[in-house]
Write a protein that holds these residues in place. Structure first.
Motif, PDB file in Angstrom:
ATOM      1  N   LEU A 208       2.048 -19.479  -8.912  1.00 37.30           N
ATOM      2  CA  LEU A 208       1.750 -18.508  -9.969  1.00 37.30           C
ATOM      3  C   LEU A 208       0.342 -18.688 -10.511  1.00 37.30           C
ATOM      4  CD1 LEU A 208       5.163 -18.416 -11.887  1.00 37.30           C
ATOM      5  CD2 LEU A 208       4.201 -16.658 -10.386  1.00 37.30           C
ATOM      6  N   GLU A 209      -0.140 -19.932 -10.534  1.00 35.77           N
ATOM      7  CA  GLU A 209      -1.522 -20.189 -10.938  1.00 35.77           C
ATOM      8  C   GLU A 209      -2.487 -19.429 -10.021  1.00 35.77           C
ATOM      9  OE1 GLU A 209      -4.910 -21.699 -12.808  1.00 35.77           O
ATOM     10  OE2 GLU A 209      -2.835 -21.969 -13.489  1.00 35.77           O
ATOM     11  N   LEU A 210      -2.234 -19.477  -8.730  1.00 36.47           N
ATOM     12  CA  LEU A 210      -3.102 -18.784  -7.773  1.00 36.47           C
ATOM     13  C   LEU A 210      -2.946 -17.271  -7.871  1.00 36.47           C
ATOM     14  CD1 LEU A 210      -2.540 -21.031  -4.602  1.00 36.47           C
ATOM     15  CD2 LEU A 210      -4.444 -21.132  -6.238  1.00 36.47           C
ATOM     16  N   MET A 211      -1.698 -16.810  -7.986  1.00 39.93           N
ATOM     17  CA  MET A 211      -1.432 -15.375  -7.978  1.00 39.93           C
ATOM     18  C   MET A 211      -1.968 -14.660  -9.211  1.00 39.93           C
ATOM     19  SD  MET A 211       2.438 -15.279  -6.428  1.00 39.93           S
ATOM     20  CE  MET A 211       2.768 -15.667  -4.706  1.00 39.93           C
ATOM     21  N   THR A 212      -2.048 -15.357 -10.322  1.00 35.94           N
ATOM     22  CA  THR A 212      -2.495 -14.720 -11.573  1.00 35.94           C
ATOM     23  C   THR A 212      -3.947 -15.034 -11.907  1.00 35.94           C
ATOM     24  OG1 THR A 212      -1.631 -16.589 -12.865  1.00 35.94           O
ATOM     25  CG2 THR A 212      -0.160 -14.700 -12.529  1.00 35.94           C
TER      26      THR A 212
END
Length: 414
Positions: A208-212
């Motif tokens: 989620l860190e990467l996706m957001t």
């Protein structure tokens, strides 16, 4: 030739005298295919001697044309060519006229006629072990298997302490993940909550860190089934399009590859034709809708399948991508391991300004009969984009997947 002298060719030259203290391993084809570096493992420096039956080379030559195994055979041949002194090729008394004959019989014949003192056949073929035992030849399983890994599996998104920095990668520091991202290094000590979804473990949190992250345009995620790739991607897409409003629309693209028996021709509109392939996507969207309402996504969420508003959410087959230009949208490409390199290039080249793209898949579950573990879209993305400033990759892991039965499958390697 005396009976007690091995009739062999070693790396293309005459065999050297064998030390009686050394073990003499004879390697079967299945061992090399499971672990291309097996001969180096078995040799253990110079502690043991390794022999390869000539008929094993013939089998490798046949299998190099197999779309599922050809890439592994290439790895095996590369290791053999680079390490000619690490093994000895047995010279056969006769050669099988065709592979209609049971080549295992010829392998055993080579071992029996080699003159080797106490050879040990290394094979994971139980029938061949029984046949070897009947002829008085010792055999063992290959236990130290290091199966072939694709780039998408090998590069996990984490670097070791000695590795050179790579853009948008992670490393561990005293048990905490440190992210080398667009804004520099930072410790990920916080937990994301995206569309009311809380990550189950640290790897989902980092996904989620990467996706957001607004500085990363393209994210690829590799994992076995059940670790939540699609669910996390859809949650991040809803967050970006409906909550942050940084992107106007969500596209989900999926190659239409059937598993098992074919469904045949399906009548109806595009949505109806795709419904059997994308039902899981619809189910995940509805699950997220129940967690936090996503009313703007639908014309009607009261029927099943729901009627999506095409201005906000669209499921597309690969065939409809050609000629499109996608802008200011979140694009989720699921099961990318079933796309060819050319399909992958054609799809990603459709991405215009303001696009966030998630490429999801598992290179060990290739269903396309013309692709393999290495030659597939997801693996090509990792191979070509690794290290780019606006790209990131992560392998999802964890002790728990979608449920206890899936946990059993993953844990026991079904």
């Amino acid at each position: 030739m005396q009976a007690n002298t091995p009739y062999v060719i070693e790396g293309g030259s005459a065999a050297k005298a064998q030390s009686p203290a050394k073990k003499k391993f004879v390697v079967d084809t299945n061992v090399l295919l499971e672990d291309p570096g097996a001969l180096l493992q078995l040799r253990n420096g110079v502690e043991n001697d390794v022999f390869i039956p000539y008929h094993v080379l013939l089998e490798l030559n046949k299998l190099k044309k197999d779309p599922r195994l050809g890439h592994i055979v290439t790895k095996v041949v590369k290791i053999l060519a680079e390490n000619p002194d690490a093994y000895t090729v047995l010279k056969p008394g006769r050669i099988a006229e065709s592979f209609q004959s049971h080549v295992d019989n010829f392998i055993l014949e080579e071992i029996a006629e080699s003159g080797l003192d106490q050879p040990i056949l290394v094979t994971n073929d139980r029938i061949l072990q029984l046949q070897a035992d009947a002829q008085g030849i010792s055999s063992e399983n290959y236990k130290d298997s290091v199966p072939f890994k694709s780039d998408a599996e090998y590069f996990t998104g984490f670097l070791g302490p000695e590795d050179l920095p790579i853009a948008n990668s992670f490393r561990w520091d005293e048990g905490r993940p440190v992210f080398n991202g667009p804004e520099g290094e930072k410790v990920i000590s916080y937990q994301h909550k995206v569309w009311n979804i809380t990550p189950r473990n640290v790897y989902q949190n980092l996904a989620l860190e990467l996706m957001t992250n607004p500085g990363i345009d393209l994210v690829s995620v590799q994992s076995e089934a059940g670790y939540g790739k699609s669910f996390l991607a859809l949650a991040a897409a809803l967050h970006l399009s409906l909550e942050k409003k940084s992107h106007g629309k969500i596209y989900v693209v999926k190659p239409m590859i059937e598993i098992g028996q074919k469904l045949g021709y399906l009548p109806g509109r595009v949505e109806e034709k795709m419904e059997p392939y994308t039902k899981y996507v619809t189910d995940l969207v509805m699950k997220l809708h129940q967690t936090r309402p996503a009313n703007r996504l639908f014309h009607s969420a009261d029927t099943y399948p729901p009627q999506f508003d095409p201005k906000k959410f669209e499921l597309l087959p690969m065939a409809y991508i050609r000629g499109m230009t996608i802008e200011h949208s979140v694009v989720i490409i699921d099961e990318m391991q079933n796309m060819s390199r050319s399909e992958c290039r054609a799809l990603l080249s459709r991405m215009g300004e303001g696009v966030k793209c998630f490429c999801l898949g598992d290179t060990r579950q290739v269903d396309n009969p013309y692709l393999n573990q290495e030659n597939n879209g997801l693996n090509w993305v990792v191979k070509k984009f690794k290290g780019s400033d606006n790209y990131a990759h992560l392998v999802l892991k964890g002790e728990k997947s979608r449920g206890p039965i899936t946990d059993l499958v993953i844990k026991n390697g079904l």
